[in-house]
Design an enzyme around this catalytic site. Structure first.
Site: not given
Ligand code: ARG
Length: 478
Positions: A30, A117, A162-163, A284, A290, A297, A324, A329, A332
């Site tokens: 990651s 974790n 409205t509308h 354009s 244009k 948009e 967990y 993961q 993010k």
């Molecule tokens: N890279 C992992 C995440 O973003 C970190 C936690 C990983 N923990 C594990 N036991 N593999 O969630």
């Protein structure tokens, strides 16, 4: 040597005999995206190590070596001098491996009483707290610009719809202030998302807490958290605060998309209420004439993408068993994407608004067409003693007649009006002017200049109240 890589052995390699497939390494790593958490990760580790030293869990000398080492890594990372390694998987193990490389044995004591974790939960919470703060600062600027436009246009009459049909006259100020209200609610929503992130999870370990006498409150205090988590299983598997943040992003994008839809409509030849600055429009490749409202948009379009980010994590989290799971993961990338997208959109929209030219005369002209004073004509008859339902009926017939003759209500002579009701008098012409229609609506929350001026004062105070509150944190966002 088992499980060794060009970059070194895995931190968790003890129980493995075979090497990870290179492909698998790339697949589950990651670091590509969680490198954005390096500052939070290092600050979290500094707090953890400080507490470990204070509690006598590691020696003062080791704690000091760790903290100094981490500070060095932070400085190097800030300066862009660190090459994060895919074979070290994620930001947590990258930092730890680098620390041990630099300070030796002591580095291997950092992870005492901690799991990735609870560590990743901590890092993400710190990140979200900061990101909510900087989003609030961004939205504050947008709200200020909207209020500034409103201040100039408390007398600029425009049709309210409205509308998408002309309904009653309002002012450009009142219309802009509607978006100020939305933005202020967005700011509150990000404040609440920030609060839900403000819980310190370290001490939860992998799932079942830890056997070391950690001082969780001390870590919370060092990192500026106001609470510690209450259940270790929940703490390592709770992503509600990320969902709250992406929900806040989604609602905010929905608001921006509505304003952008109006800017796109208003800049069309059909409306011509606004001219968007060349700086925020594009041309354009084929049609020389244009000038397209691309920024508006794009913001409208990116709203769908941010909803997708929210939905992606909601779906990832659905049905996950405690505690967990690696699925998490996947939290993010959508989080970063939603925050980045909103930030870019709010920034462009603020500039586009600040540089737009509003055509107030055309707006006023459009307001006076389409019988936007018909309700006031009925109210006029009510003031002369007629029940509203009857007045509504009479004015409806007047409108039908005027529509056929392609004229407005006040284009009829007094005699003509009196054919519909004897209650009409000379004063009807003033009473049905656009200005009178707007000024009559002077209840709190209404479009009359006085009411909008009061709303502006209140909004300025609300914006002032959030001013500076989160600014201190903004610097640490990647
Ligand atoms: N890279 C992992 C995440 O973003 C970190 C936690 C990983 N923990 C594990 N036991 N593999 O969630």
């Amino acid at each position: 040597m088992s499980n060794s890589q060009s970059g070194g052995a895995k931190l968790w390699g003890g129980r493995f005999e075979q090497e990870t497939d290179a492909w698998m390494d790339d697949f589950h790593a990651s670091i590509r995206f969680d490198r954005r958490l390096y500052r939070q990760d290092i600050q979290g580790s500094i707090a953890h190590a400080t507490m470990l030293g204070e509690q006598g869990i590691i020696s003062d000398a080791d704690a000091k070596a760790i903290v100094d080492g981490l500070r060095g890594i932070l400085a190097d990372a800030d300066a862009g001098r660190i090459q994060w390694r895919v074979d070290a998987e994620d930001i947590h193990m990258n930092v730890e491996a680098l620390l041990t490389e630099r300070i030796g044995e002591a580095g291997k004591r950092l992870h005492t009483g901690r799991s990735r974790n609870d560590q990743v939960a901590l890092d993400t919470r710190m990140y979200v707290k900061e990101a909510c703060g900087s989003t609030i600062a961004r939205l504050k600027t947008l709200a200020e610009t909207l209020v500034s436009i409103a201040e100039k246009h408390t007398e600029s009459i425009m049709p309210g719809y409205t509308h998408l049909q002309r309904a009653q006259p309002v002012t450009l100020a009142h219309h802009m202030m509607a978006y100020v209200e939305m933005t202020l609610r967005d700011i509150e929503r990000f404040g609440r998302a920030r609060e839900s992130a403000d819980v310190m999870p370290l001490g939860s370990g992998a799932l079942a807490g830890t056997t070391y006498p950690l001082n969780r409150h001390r870590v919370a205090q060092l990192l500026g958290f106001s609470r510690v988590s209450a259940n270790s299983l929940d703490a390592v598997s709770d992503r509600d605060f990320i969902l709250d943040t992406m929900y806040a992003c989604s609602v905010c994008m929905m608001h921006l998309s509505r304003l952008c839809e109006e800017l796109a409509l208003w800049s069309s030849l059909e409306f011509r209420f606004v001219t968007i600055s060349d700086a925020y429009a594009t041309g354009s490749s084929m049609m020389p004439q244009k000038k397209n409202p691309d920024a508006a948009e794009l913001i409208r379009g990116k709203t769908g993408r941010v909803y997708g980010d929210l939905l992606a994590l909601l779906t990832t989290m659905k049905g996950l068993p405690l505690a967990y799971n690696k699925d998490m993961q996947e939290d993010k990338e959508p989080l970063f994407d939603a925050l980045d997208t909103l930030d870019g959109c709010a920034r462009v929209l603020e500039r586009m608004l600040a540089t737009a030219a509003f055509h107030v005369q055309r707006m006023a002209r459009r307001a006076s067409e389409g019988f936007t004073n018909a309700t006031d004509a009925a109210d006029y008859l009510v003031a002369k003693g007629l029940p509203f339902r009857q007045a509504h009926e009479i004015v409806g017939r007047i409108v039908r007649e005027c529509a056929a003759r392609e004229c407005g209500i006040t284009d009829l002579t007094l005699d003509e009006l009196r054919e519909f009701s004897a209650l009409f008098g000379e004063d009807v012409y003033d009473a049905l002017s656009m200005k009178a229609c707007v000024e009559r609506r002077n209840l709190p929350g209404g479009p009359a200049a006085g009411a909008v001026e009061a709303a502006i004062v209140q909004a300025r105070a609300a914006i002032q109240a959030v001013a500076g509150q989160y600014d201190a944190e903004n610097s640490s966002l990647a």
